[in-house]
Design a protein around this motif. Sequence first.
Motif, PDB file in Angstrom:
ATOM      1  N   ARG A  30      -4.418  -5.258   5.965  1.00 19.28           N
ATOM      2  CA  ARG A  30      -4.030  -5.939   7.204  1.00 19.28           C
ATOM      3  C   ARG A  30      -5.077  -6.967   7.626  1.00 19.28           C
ATOM      4  NH1 ARG A  30      -2.098  -0.328   8.838  1.00 19.28           N
ATOM      5  NH2 ARG A  30       0.192  -0.463   8.757  1.00 19.28           N
ATOM      6  N   ARG A  31      -6.340  -6.665   7.397  1.00 24.96           N
ATOM      7  CA  ARG A  31      -7.387  -7.624   7.740  1.00 24.96           C
ATOM      8  C   ARG A  31      -7.264  -8.875   6.874  1.00 24.96           C
ATOM      9  NH1 ARG A  31     -11.897  -5.276   5.938  1.00 24.96           N
ATOM     10  NH2 ARG A  31     -12.175  -6.746   4.228  1.00 24.96           N
ATOM     11  N   ARG A  65       0.825 -11.167   2.932  1.00 24.49           N
ATOM     12  CA  ARG A  65       1.652 -10.239   3.697  1.00 24.49           C
ATOM     13  C   ARG A  65       1.353  -8.809   3.242  1.00 24.49           C
ATOM     14  NH1 ARG A  65       7.234 -10.390   2.883  1.00 24.49           N
ATOM     15  NH2 ARG A  65       6.988 -11.358   0.829  1.00 24.49           N
ATOM     16  N   VAL A  66       1.760  -7.850   4.069  1.00 25.59           N
ATOM     17  CA  VAL A  66       1.455  -6.447   3.765  1.00 25.59           C
ATOM     18  C   VAL A  66       2.669  -5.575   4.043  1.00 25.59           C
ATOM     19  CG1 VAL A  66      -0.017  -4.464   4.310  1.00 25.59           C
ATOM     20  CG2 VAL A  66      -0.976  -6.783   4.366  1.00 25.59           C
ATOM     21  N   ASP A  98       0.846  -1.191   0.000  1.00 22.43           N
ATOM     22  CA  ASP A  98       0.000   0.000   0.000  1.00 22.43           C
ATOM     23  C   ASP A  98       0.883   1.244   0.000  1.00 22.43           C
ATOM     24  OD1 ASP A  98      -2.647   1.365   0.313  1.00 22.43           O
ATOM     25  OD2 ASP A  98      -1.597   2.137   2.078  1.00 22.43           O
ATOM     26  N   ALA A 131      -4.548 -10.042   5.589  1.00 19.44           N
ATOM     27  CA  ALA A 131      -3.382 -10.781   6.058  1.00 19.44           C
ATOM     28  C   ALA A 131      -3.686 -11.564   7.331  1.00 19.44           C
ATOM     29  CB  ALA A 131      -2.218  -9.819   6.282  1.00 19.44           C
ATOM     30  N   GLU A 132      -4.522 -11.001   8.177  1.00 16.55           N
ATOM     31  CA  GLU A 132      -4.911 -11.710   9.401  1.00 16.55           C
ATOM     32  C   GLU A 132      -5.763 -12.935   9.090  1.00 16.55           C
ATOM     33  OE1 GLU A 132      -6.927  -8.794  11.675  1.00 16.55           O
ATOM     34  OE2 GLU A 132      -5.109  -7.688  12.253  1.00 16.55           O
ATOM     35  N   ALA A 135      -4.938   0.337   3.776  1.00 16.67           N
ATOM     36  CA  ALA A 135      -4.025  -0.357   4.692  1.00 16.67           C
ATOM     37  C   ALA A 135      -4.795  -1.208   5.691  1.00 16.67           C
ATOM     38  CB  ALA A 135      -3.146   0.661   5.412  1.00 16.67           C
ATOM     39  N   THR A 136      -5.912  -0.685   6.193  1.00 14.35           N
ATOM     40  CA  THR A 136      -6.736  -1.446   7.139  1.00 14.35           C
ATOM     41  C   THR A 136      -7.286  -2.706   6.482  1.00 14.35           C
ATOM     42  OG1 THR A 136      -7.351   0.575   8.306  1.00 14.35           O
ATOM     43  CG2 THR A 136      -8.765  -1.340   8.626  1.00 14.35           C
ATOM     44  N   VAL A 159       3.187  -1.361   4.190  1.00 16.58           N
ATOM     45  CA  VAL A 159       2.468  -0.091   4.139  1.00 16.58           C
ATOM     46  C   VAL A 159       3.477   1.052   4.151  1.00 16.58           C
ATOM     47  CG1 VAL A 159       0.813   1.427   5.292  1.00 16.58           C
ATOM     48  CG2 VAL A 159       0.439  -1.053   5.287  1.00 16.58           C
TER      49      VAL A 159
END
Length: 365
Positions: free
Chosen positions: A61-62, A71-72, A49, A64-65, A57-58, A74
């Motif tokens: 990340r969600r 993977r992320v 991102d 990726a969880e 970004a939010t 930012v």
Amino acid sequence: MRRITPQPLRSRPTVSVVVPCYRYGHFLPACVRSILDQDGVDVDVLIVDDASPDNSATVARRLAEEDPRVRVIVHEVNRGHIATYNEGLAAVHGEYLVLLSADDLLAPRSLANSTALLHANPDVGLVYGFTRSFSDEPPPARTAPRSWSIWPGEEWLSLLCQRASNPIATPEVVMRAKTMQDLVGYDARLPHAADFLLWLRAATRASIGRVNGVDLAYYRVHGENMHMAQYPGALRDLTERKRAFDILFDEDGDHVPDAAQLREAASRGVAREALVVACQAYHRGFPTDEQAEVLGRLAELAEQIFPPSRTTRLRRSYDLQVARASKGKGPLVPRRVTALRNRAVDHLRWRRFRRSGIDGALGWL
């Protein structure tokens, strides 16, 4: 070019997919799901991102969880798309690499179809195919390949120089990681044609493959990626396309047999494309003053990069149309007839592309 019968994938290759994202958080879930649902391959996804001002970004990340294959990265500060591409590609380790914009999708079995060709043909460094456009919901995909086309790199490069066109939409490309590492990513000097230069350079290092008869990706058409008017967009595209050829021959000429002849062919091809766009604009009717200025710059570009274009039939046709428009006269050929002719030419060009995998205007200067 060899056209051969596809072979089934006999291994389970690893494919790393880099998803650059800027303000496309609302598209990310569908994009990532189209990757994770791929059959026959082991995939990992890296979302990069580029300091999006929305909730990208939010969302990343969600995702990726929810799945360990994602993977992320930012960015705190926007670095631009070329730097984002290269950072992502340098951070993944799959046997094969894909760059997929967050607003696009992979078609079902896309990666299995592409990596099967790469696995069976170690000399091939890049595979492409057909990308379908969509707005809301993607149409059903064709998933059973009809054939494979494989060009020696110099042959494919020669065809692109002659046609001066980019036959690859980008979402469908799968590249061998070794080839990408040799090329060292995208060139920041060409913000709008870095992908085209990368394909040209790939052909100087390896053979090029195409999967025929299937849909490999979906390109999403929406307001945010339709930001350039038609004629200014053509001028920008052709200017950068010529620059891509110049960089190729200046810096990779030692990898290109008959570099001088191919450079001239590329200049001729870009000039022809510029004059075709300019002529077709006048055939459609009266351009506005602003459009006429851009069309004049297209004609100037053609003459600048290939001076003999000044005496060609296409240039004479353009000059005649400009002269008539200055006197308030419309096209010599009725617009309805021109529209029918253009549809026929576009259909022939489309059929040739679907059959051959190489795009480009019909005819020559």
